[in-house]
Write an enzyme that holds these catalytic residues in place. Structure first.
Site, short mmCIF file in Angstrom:
data_model
loop_
_atom_site.label_atom_id
_atom_site.label_comp_id
_atom_site.label_asym_id
_atom_site.label_seq_id
_atom_site.Cartn_x
_atom_site.Cartn_y
_atom_site.Cartn_z
N TYR A 111 12.70 -3.11 -17.77
CA TYR A 111 11.81 -2.37 -18.66
C TYR A 111 12.48 -1.14 -19.24
O TYR A 111 11.81 -0.26 -19.76
CB TYR A 111 10.55 -1.94 -17.89
CG TYR A 111 9.90 -3.12 -17.22
CD1 TYR A 111 9.09 -3.97 -17.96
CD2 TYR A 111 10.17 -3.41 -15.89
CE1 TYR A 111 8.53 -5.09 -17.37
CE2 TYR A 111 9.62 -4.54 -15.29
CZ TYR A 111 8.80 -5.37 -16.05
OH TYR A 111 8.27 -6.49 -15.47
N ASP B 35 12.22 0.06 -1.29
CA ASP B 35 13.13 -0.92 -1.90
C ASP B 35 14.58 -0.47 -1.76
O ASP B 35 15.36 -0.53 -2.71
CB ASP B 35 12.75 -1.11 -3.38
CG ASP B 35 13.39 -2.35 -4.00
OD1 ASP B 35 13.83 -3.25 -3.24
OD2 ASP B 35 13.47 -2.41 -5.24
P1 ATP Z 1 14.86 -3.31 -12.79
O1 ATP Z 1 13.92 -2.40 -13.48
O2 ATP Z 1 15.02 -4.61 -13.49
O3 ATP Z 1 14.64 -3.42 -11.31
P2 ATP Z 1 16.79 -1.25 -12.49
O4 ATP Z 1 15.86 -0.61 -11.56
O5 ATP Z 1 18.21 -1.37 -12.10
O6 ATP Z 1 16.30 -2.67 -12.92
P3 ATP Z 1 17.11 0.99 -14.26
O7 ATP Z 1 16.67 1.98 -13.25
O8 ATP Z 1 16.63 1.15 -15.65
O9 ATP Z 1 16.68 -0.48 -13.87
O10 ATP Z 1 18.67 0.94 -14.27
C1 ATP Z 1 19.39 0.12 -15.13
C2 ATP Z 1 20.88 0.22 -14.81
O11 ATP Z 1 21.35 1.53 -15.13
C3 ATP Z 1 21.21 -0.02 -13.35
O12 ATP Z 1 22.16 -1.04 -13.29
C4 ATP Z 1 21.81 1.24 -12.85
O13 ATP Z 1 23.02 0.97 -12.17
C5 ATP Z 1 22.09 2.08 -14.08
N1 ATP Z 1 21.61 3.44 -13.80
C6 ATP Z 1 20.34 3.77 -13.51
N2 ATP Z 1 20.22 5.09 -13.29
C7 ATP Z 1 21.46 5.62 -13.45
C8 ATP Z 1 21.99 6.95 -13.33
N3 ATP Z 1 21.21 7.98 -13.01
N4 ATP Z 1 23.32 7.12 -13.55
C9 ATP Z 1 24.09 6.06 -13.85
N5 ATP Z 1 23.65 4.80 -13.96
C10 ATP Z 1 22.35 4.56 -13.78
#
Ligand code: ATP
Length: 328
Positions: free
Chosen positions: A45, A158
């Site tokens: 999302y 999680d």
């Molecule tokens: P889903 O919502 O499908 O479970 P997710 O939780 O990984 O996926 P996001 O939190 O949007 O979704 O993160 C997307 C990607 O961005 C991840 O692969 C993560 O490694 C990277 N990411 C998220 N937060 C950060 C951050 N603070 N710094 C660097 N990379 C990040």
């Protein structure tokens, strides 16, 4: 509610008191205050982008969520949980810090610490597994952060190596609080406020039918038996996941893994796992005290910290100031 309307750059706003004296500055940031850079990753999302604050050139990761998509998929609740828990967890280096939230017509924005070292899972996959010193260090930082979250009344629910990010110095930053649970804080007779220890957290898919709840779980491998059995998670559920993570750091794979989710759940409920040859005895002893079916019989955080697996670890601020060990 508290979403700043950040469509336009707002800069600083001056607050003045009755006598016209400037009292404080409130910094309200908006989209236009940042220069957006490379894509760091994509979620179901959201898209996460590297960004720089135009004023002070500080780097952040900005998570951009499409409002229409969030509403259509009924994820508003989870976006709010993520914001509310992160806003509760701002005083610890092991949690990805949320600095600002704002929105424009199309999107919601979360301005977060940039974790440029990526996911612990990626690093672990590249290395195969970690040696005991590395495993001890990463396990210690994760545990120190769990202890902080729990002391603030937050259950993560999680925890897994994908949700453990690393900063530029390879220190831990835990993320993904969209399925976290905030415990009710109780006031004790002596007036002290604490989070209720025994409170059971609801299932992330409250009221949803089982298979939907299962698919919500995402990676099945770290789910605690009580969540599968009673659809209930508690603080000890994070410690089950923590046991799985310690096992994985040293073995290179999680303890419960099967061809599909259903079979993985069967293994978890039967506590069916074994240690590979050469798995350090001291780590095995700790893992065996964490991967216990009955949540109340799992080792509590303070006892985990004093387990001999963590001998030599300096808990607290020192842990975060030390140089991360070279990956081995
Ligand atoms: P889903 O919502 O499908 O479970 P997710 O939780 O990984 O996926 P996001 O939190 O949007 O979704 O993160 C997307 C990607 O961005 C991840 O692969 C993560 O490694 C990277 N990411 C998220 N937060 C950060 C951050 N603070 N710094 C660097 N990379 C990040």
């Amino acid at each position: 509610d508290e979403w700043n309307d950040g469509g336009a750059a707002q800069g600083t706003q001056q607050e003045t008191d009755a006598s016209g004296q400037q009292t404080r500055q409130i910094v309200k940031k908006g989209v236009k205050d940042f220069t957006f850079g490379r894509t760091l990753g994509e979620g179901s999302y959201s898209t996460v982008l590297a960004a720089t604050d135009r004023q002070n050139l500080k780097e952040y990761a900005i998570k951009v969520l499409d409002k229409r998509h969030i509403i259509k998929e009924k994820k508003v609740k989870y976006v709010n949980i993520e914001r509310d828990t992160l806003n509760r967890l701002t005083e610890h280096p092991g949690v990805v810090r949320l600095y600002y939230t704002f929105q424009d017509e199309r999107s919601l924005y979360f301005v977060l610490d940039l974790a440029s070292g990526g996911e612990l899972l990626g690093v672990l996959k590249k290395m195969g597994s970690f040696d005991i010193e590395c495993s001890r260090f990463y396990a210690a930082e994760i545990l120190d952060t769990i202890a902080y979250m729990h002391s603030r009344g937050v259950i993560h629910r999680d925890l897994k190596p994908e949700n453990v990010l690393l900063d530029r110095d390879m220190h831990v930053k835990i993320t993904d609080f969209g399925t976290a649970k905030i415990l009710k804080m109780e006031t004790k007779a002596n007036g002290a406020i604490s989070s209720s220890n025994g409170e059971m957290a609801g299932n992330p898919m409250d009221g949803a039918e089982t298979d939907k709840a299962m698919s919500f779980v995402g990676t099945a491998e770290y789910v605690s038996p009580e969540l599968l059995r009673d659809k209930n998670a508690c603080k000890a559920s994070d410690l089950w996941a923590f046991g799985c993570i310690i096992y994985q750091l040293l073995a290179g794979r999680p303890p419960f893994k099967a061809a599909n989710e259903y079979l993985t759940f069967q293994k978890i409920l039967a506590l069916e796992y074994s240690f590979p040859e050469g798995f350090p005895e001291v780590a095995r002893d700790l893992v065996e005290r964490l991967l216990v079916l009955e949540p109340s019989s799992r080792l509590p955080v303070e006892h985990i910290m004093s387990h001999r697996f963590f001998d030599g670890v300096r808990w607290g601020k020192d842990l975060w100031k030390q140089k991360a060990p070279r990956l081995k």
